[in-house]
Motif scaffolding. Structure first.
Motif, PDB file in Angstrom:
ATOM      1  N   ASP A  77       0.829  -1.214   0.000  1.00 27.03           N
ATOM      2  CA  ASP A  77       0.000   0.000   0.000  1.00 27.03           C
ATOM      3  C   ASP A  77       0.859   1.259   0.000  1.00 27.03           C
ATOM      4  O   ASP A  77       0.582   2.236   0.703  1.00 27.03           O
ATOM      5  CB  ASP A  77      -0.937   0.014   1.219  1.00 27.03           C
ATOM      6  N   ALA A  78       1.928   1.207  -0.815  1.00 32.11           N
ATOM      7  CA  ALA A  78       2.865   2.337  -0.879  1.00 32.11           C
ATOM      8  C   ALA A  78       2.766   3.099  -2.187  1.00 32.11           C
ATOM      9  O   ALA A  78       3.650   3.888  -2.516  1.00 32.11           O
ATOM     10  CB  ALA A  78       4.298   1.833  -0.683  1.00 32.11           C
ATOM     11  N   THR A  79       1.689   2.899  -2.928  1.00 28.05           N
ATOM     12  CA  THR A  79       1.566   3.558  -4.230  1.00 28.05           C
ATOM     13  C   THR A  79       1.416   5.071  -4.111  1.00 28.05           C
ATOM     14  O   THR A  79       1.670   5.799  -5.072  1.00 28.05           O
ATOM     15  CB  THR A  79       0.369   2.991  -5.011  1.00 28.05           C
ATOM     16  N   ASN A  80       0.989   5.535  -2.938  1.00 28.46           N
ATOM     17  CA  ASN A  80       0.825   6.984  -2.738  1.00 28.46           C
ATOM     18  C   ASN A  80       1.914   7.567  -1.844  1.00 28.46           C
ATOM     19  O   ASN A  80       1.783   8.706  -1.377  1.00 28.46           O
ATOM     20  CB  ASN A  80      -0.555   7.277  -2.122  1.00 28.46           C
ATOM     21  N   ARG A  81       2.970   6.787  -1.615  1.00 30.10           N
ATOM     22  CA  ARG A  81       4.086   7.265  -0.803  1.00 30.10           C
ATOM     23  C   ARG A  81       5.300   7.506  -1.688  1.00 30.10           C
ATOM     24  O   ARG A  81       5.437   6.908  -2.758  1.00 30.10           O
ATOM     25  CB  ARG A  81       4.427   6.268   0.306  1.00 30.10           C
ATOM     26  N   LEU A  82       6.187   8.381  -1.219  1.00 29.20           N
ATOM     27  CA  LEU A  82       7.379   8.715  -1.994  1.00 29.20           C
ATOM     28  C   LEU A  82       8.231   7.481  -2.253  1.00 29.20           C
ATOM     29  O   LEU A  82       8.746   7.309  -3.358  1.00 29.20           O
ATOM     30  CB  LEU A  82       8.210   9.769  -1.259  1.00 29.20           C
ATOM     31  N   SER A  83       8.378   6.613  -1.269  1.00 25.40           N
ATOM     32  CA  SER A  83       9.188   5.403  -1.444  1.00 25.40           C
ATOM     33  C   SER A  83       8.622   4.513  -2.546  1.00 25.40           C
ATOM     34  O   SER A  83       9.373   3.916  -3.319  1.00 25.40           O
ATOM     35  CB  SER A  83       9.263   4.623  -0.131  1.00 25.40           C
ATOM     36  N   GLY A  84       7.288   4.462  -2.629  1.00 24.82           N
ATOM     37  CA  GLY A  84       6.663   3.670  -3.684  1.00 24.82           C
ATOM     38  C   GLY A  84       6.902   4.263  -5.058  1.00 24.82           C
ATOM     39  O   GLY A  84       7.236   3.555  -6.016  1.00 24.82           O
ATOM     40  N   TRP A  85       6.732   5.585  -5.162  1.00 23.76           N
ATOM     41  CA  TRP A  85       6.963   6.254  -6.441  1.00 23.76           C
ATOM     42  C   TRP A  85       8.422   6.117  -6.873  1.00 23.76           C
ATOM     43  O   TRP A  85       8.715   5.885  -8.048  1.00 23.76           O
ATOM     44  CB  TRP A  85       6.586   7.732  -6.320  1.00 23.76           C
ATOM     45  N   MET A  86       9.348   6.261  -5.927  1.00 25.31           N
ATOM     46  CA  MET A  86      10.765   6.164  -6.260  1.00 25.31           C
ATOM     47  C   MET A  86      11.147   4.740  -6.660  1.00 25.31           C
ATOM     48  O   MET A  86      12.033   4.539  -7.493  1.00 25.31           O
ATOM     49  CB  MET A  86      11.622   6.632  -5.085  1.00 25.31           C
ATOM     50  N   THR A  87      10.489   3.752  -6.064  1.00 26.05           N
ATOM     51  CA  THR A  87      10.732   2.360  -6.468  1.00 26.05           C
ATOM     52  C   THR A  87      10.314   2.147  -7.912  1.00 26.05           C
ATOM     53  O   THR A  87      11.047   1.524  -8.699  1.00 26.05           O
ATOM     54  CB  THR A  87       9.967   1.390  -5.552  1.00 26.05           C
ATOM     55  N   MET A  88       9.151   2.655  -8.277  1.00 25.57           N
ATOM     56  CA  MET A  88       8.684   2.508  -9.657  1.00 25.57           C
ATOM     57  C   MET A  88       9.555   3.300 -10.622  1.00 25.57           C
ATOM     58  O   MET A  88       9.822   2.860 -11.744  1.00 25.57           O
ATOM     59  CB  MET A  88       7.212   2.929  -9.750  1.00 25.57           C
ATOM     60  N   PHE A  89      10.016   4.480 -10.186  1.00 26.59           N
ATOM     61  CA  PHE A  89      10.923   5.268 -11.016  1.00 26.59           C
ATOM     62  C   PHE A  89      12.253   4.540 -11.185  1.00 26.59           C
ATOM     63  O   PHE A  89      12.833   4.506 -12.278  1.00 26.59           O
ATOM     64  CB  PHE A  89      11.144   6.638 -10.380  1.00 26.59           C
ATOM     65  N   GLY A  90      12.749   3.940 -10.106  1.00 26.30           N
ATOM     66  CA  GLY A  90      13.973   3.150 -10.194  1.00 26.30           C
ATOM     67  C   GLY A  90      13.817   1.959 -11.117  1.00 26.30           C
ATOM     68  O   GLY A  90      14.765   1.572 -11.816  1.00 26.30           O
ATOM     69  N   SER A  91      12.615   1.381 -11.154  1.00 27.31           N
ATOM     70  CA  SER A  91      12.350   0.260 -12.061  1.00 27.31           C
ATOM     71  C   SER A  91      12.484   0.698 -13.516  1.00 27.31           C
ATOM     72  O   SER A  91      13.036  -0.023 -14.352  1.00 27.31           O
ATOM     73  CB  SER A  91      10.941  -0.294 -11.816  1.00 27.31           C
ATOM     74  N   VAL A 146      10.137   0.598   1.320  1.00 30.03           N
ATOM     75  CA  VAL A 146       8.785   0.046   1.149  1.00 30.03           C
ATOM     76  C   VAL A 146       8.604  -1.207   1.993  1.00 30.03           C
ATOM     77  O   VAL A 146       7.601  -1.375   2.696  1.00 30.03           O
ATOM     78  CB  VAL A 146       8.515  -0.263  -0.338  1.00 30.03           C
ATOM     79  N   ILE A 147       9.580  -2.096   1.946  1.00 30.59           N
ATOM     80  CA  ILE A 147       9.487  -3.357   2.689  1.00 30.59           C
ATOM     81  C   ILE A 147       9.575  -3.102   4.188  1.00 30.59           C
ATOM     82  O   ILE A 147       8.853  -3.722   4.978  1.00 30.59           O
ATOM     83  CB  ILE A 147      10.603  -4.323   2.236  1.00 30.59           C
ATOM     84  N   LEU A 148      10.441  -2.184   4.588  1.00 27.72           N
ATOM     85  CA  LEU A 148      10.634  -1.904   6.008  1.00 27.72           C
ATOM     86  C   LEU A 148       9.385  -1.311   6.651  1.00 27.72           C
ATOM     87  O   LEU A 148       9.113  -1.540   7.837  1.00 27.72           O
ATOM     88  CB  LEU A 148      11.818  -0.946   6.186  1.00 27.72           C
ATOM     89  N   SER A 149       8.618  -0.568   5.873  1.00 23.83           N
ATOM     90  CA  SER A 149       7.427   0.099   6.415  1.00 23.83           C
ATOM     91  C   SER A 149       6.155  -0.714   6.219  1.00 23.83           C
ATOM     92  O   SER A 149       5.052  -0.183   6.349  1.00 23.83           O
ATOM     93  CB  SER A 149       7.259   1.474   5.748  1.00 23.83           C
ATOM     94  N   SER A 150       6.303  -2.002   5.903  1.00 23.60           N
ATOM     95  CA  SER A 150       5.132  -2.847   5.682  1.00 23.60           C
ATOM     96  C   SER A 150       5.431  -4.259   6.181  1.00 23.60           C
ATOM     97  O   SER A 150       6.513  -4.533   6.696  1.00 23.60           O
ATOM     98  CB  SER A 150       4.771  -2.888   4.190  1.00 23.60           C
ATOM     99  N   ARG A 151       4.470  -5.138   5.988  1.00 23.28           N
ATOM    100  CA  ARG A 151       4.638  -6.540   6.370  1.00 23.28           C
ATOM    101  C   ARG A 151       4.614  -7.460   5.159  1.00 23.28           C
ATOM    102  O   ARG A 151       4.394  -8.656   5.290  1.00 23.28           O
ATOM    103  CB  ARG A 151       3.524  -6.954   7.341  1.00 23.28           C
ATOM    104  N   VAL A 152       4.859  -6.890   3.993  1.00 27.17           N
ATOM    105  CA  VAL A 152       4.781  -7.691   2.781  1.00 27.17           C
ATOM    106  C   VAL A 152       5.877  -8.752   2.739  1.00 27.17           C
ATOM    107  O   VAL A 152       5.669  -9.846   2.216  1.00 27.17           O
ATOM    108  CB  VAL A 152       4.836  -6.773   1.532  1.00 27.17           C
ATOM    109  N   LEU A 153       7.054  -8.453   3.295  1.00 25.50           N
ATOM    110  CA  LEU A 153       8.166  -9.392   3.386  1.00 25.50           C
ATOM    111  C   LEU A 153       8.854  -9.192   4.734  1.00 25.50           C
ATOM    112  O   LEU A 153       8.742  -8.115   5.331  1.00 25.50           O
ATOM    113  CB  LEU A 153       9.177  -9.159   2.253  1.00 25.50           C
ATOM    114  N   PRO A 154       9.588 -10.199   5.206  1.00 30.20           N
ATOM    115  CA  PRO A 154      10.365 -10.017   6.448  1.00 30.20           C
ATOM    116  C   PRO A 154      11.343  -8.851   6.317  1.00 30.20           C
ATOM    117  O   PRO A 154      11.859  -8.578   5.232  1.00 30.20           O
ATOM    118  CB  PRO A 154      11.104 -11.356   6.591  1.00 30.20           C
ATOM    119  N   ARG A 155      11.614  -8.186   7.424  1.00 32.44           N
ATOM    120  CA  ARG A 155      12.438  -6.980   7.395  1.00 32.44           C
ATOM    121  C   ARG A 155      13.874  -7.249   6.946  1.00 32.44           C
ATOM    122  O   ARG A 155      14.563  -6.314   6.519  1.00 32.44           O
ATOM    123  CB  ARG A 155      12.443  -6.316   8.771  1.00 32.44           C
TER     124      ARG A 155
END
Length: 226
Positions: A77-91, A146-155
């Motif tokens: 649920d990081a699509t509206n956060r800067l970390s999410g946008w930067m991840t997609m930009f990095g992709s 993104v991963i650190l601020s969620s529970r999608v994967l272990p930290r």
């Protein structure tokens, strides 16, 4: 599409992308060191099938990998956060660097003009610096957030992403003046494959466990009634 199916397909996409990328390097022999134009053309004619199939795999595989990265952003649920946008930009940066490298790799074996191949090889060496300078850090560092601020994967995957992104950035700066990256630096790029595979397999395992837990919860009311 259910969330469970989305998680499974995303993980399988990452696994498929890494397998394709590994195969591309395995079947694609590197050109001879400091070849002449004639030697490079002869090399291209001898290994034409391996070169073109490997180039196709190398061009397509990053797309499957970054699809997984973008899926993690959605699952967190990081699509509206800067970390999410930067991840997609990095992709996007990662895919573009890969496509440019593949383009010059193919042009290296063009017979006309005869000097085109040697120029393309120099450009390939130059572009490989971009993976370390910007492409890998721009993807791994925000993805770690993104991963650190969620529970999608272990930290632990977040910390490893930070470590990888930082290591790539440092190597990019240290060897910035090297026209050709040392072999051990180029080999280090393969380490990220272990991260992607580990993350994808872990997501599959977590998805299966969650599905099993939900199935047990759904059966509990029925058992109580009995």
């Amino acid at each position: 599409m259910s969330k469970q199916l989305f998680r499974i397909l995303s993980a399988l996409s990452c696994i498929a992308g890494n397998i394709m990328l590994s195969v591309s390097f395995a079947i694609n022999p590197g050109p001879p060191n400091n070849p002449t134009s004639a030697q490079l053309i002869a090399f291209g004619e001898q290994y034409a099938t391996s070169i073109f199939v490997g180039a196709w795999l190398q061009a397509v595989s990053p797309l499957f990998i970054v699809m997984f990265a973008c899926a993690l952003v959605c699952l967190a649920d990081a699509t509206n956060r800067l970390s999410g946008w930067m991840t997609m930009f990095g992709s996007v940066i990662l895919v573009m660097v890969s496509l440019i490298e593949v383009s010059f790799y193919l042009s290296a074996f063009a017979p006309n003009p005869s000097s085109m191949g040697l120029i393309s090889l120099d450009l390939i060496h130059a572009i490989q610096h971009l993976y370390f300078i910007i492409a890998a850090p721009a993807l791994f560092l925000p993805l770690g957030v993104v991963i650190l601020s969620s529970r999608v994967l272990p930290r632990v995957f977040a910390y490893l992403a930070f470590l990888l992104g930082t290591a790539f950035a440092i190597l990019g700066v240290v060897y910035l003046s090297a026209l050709t990256l040392p072999l051990f630096v180029q080999a280090f790029a393969g380490v990220q494959t272990l991260w992607w595979l580990g993350a994808a397999i872990t997501l599959l395992v977590l998805t299966r466990k969650k599905a099993a837990t939900n199935a047990v919860k759904e059966q509990e009311p029925a058992l109580d009634l009995q």
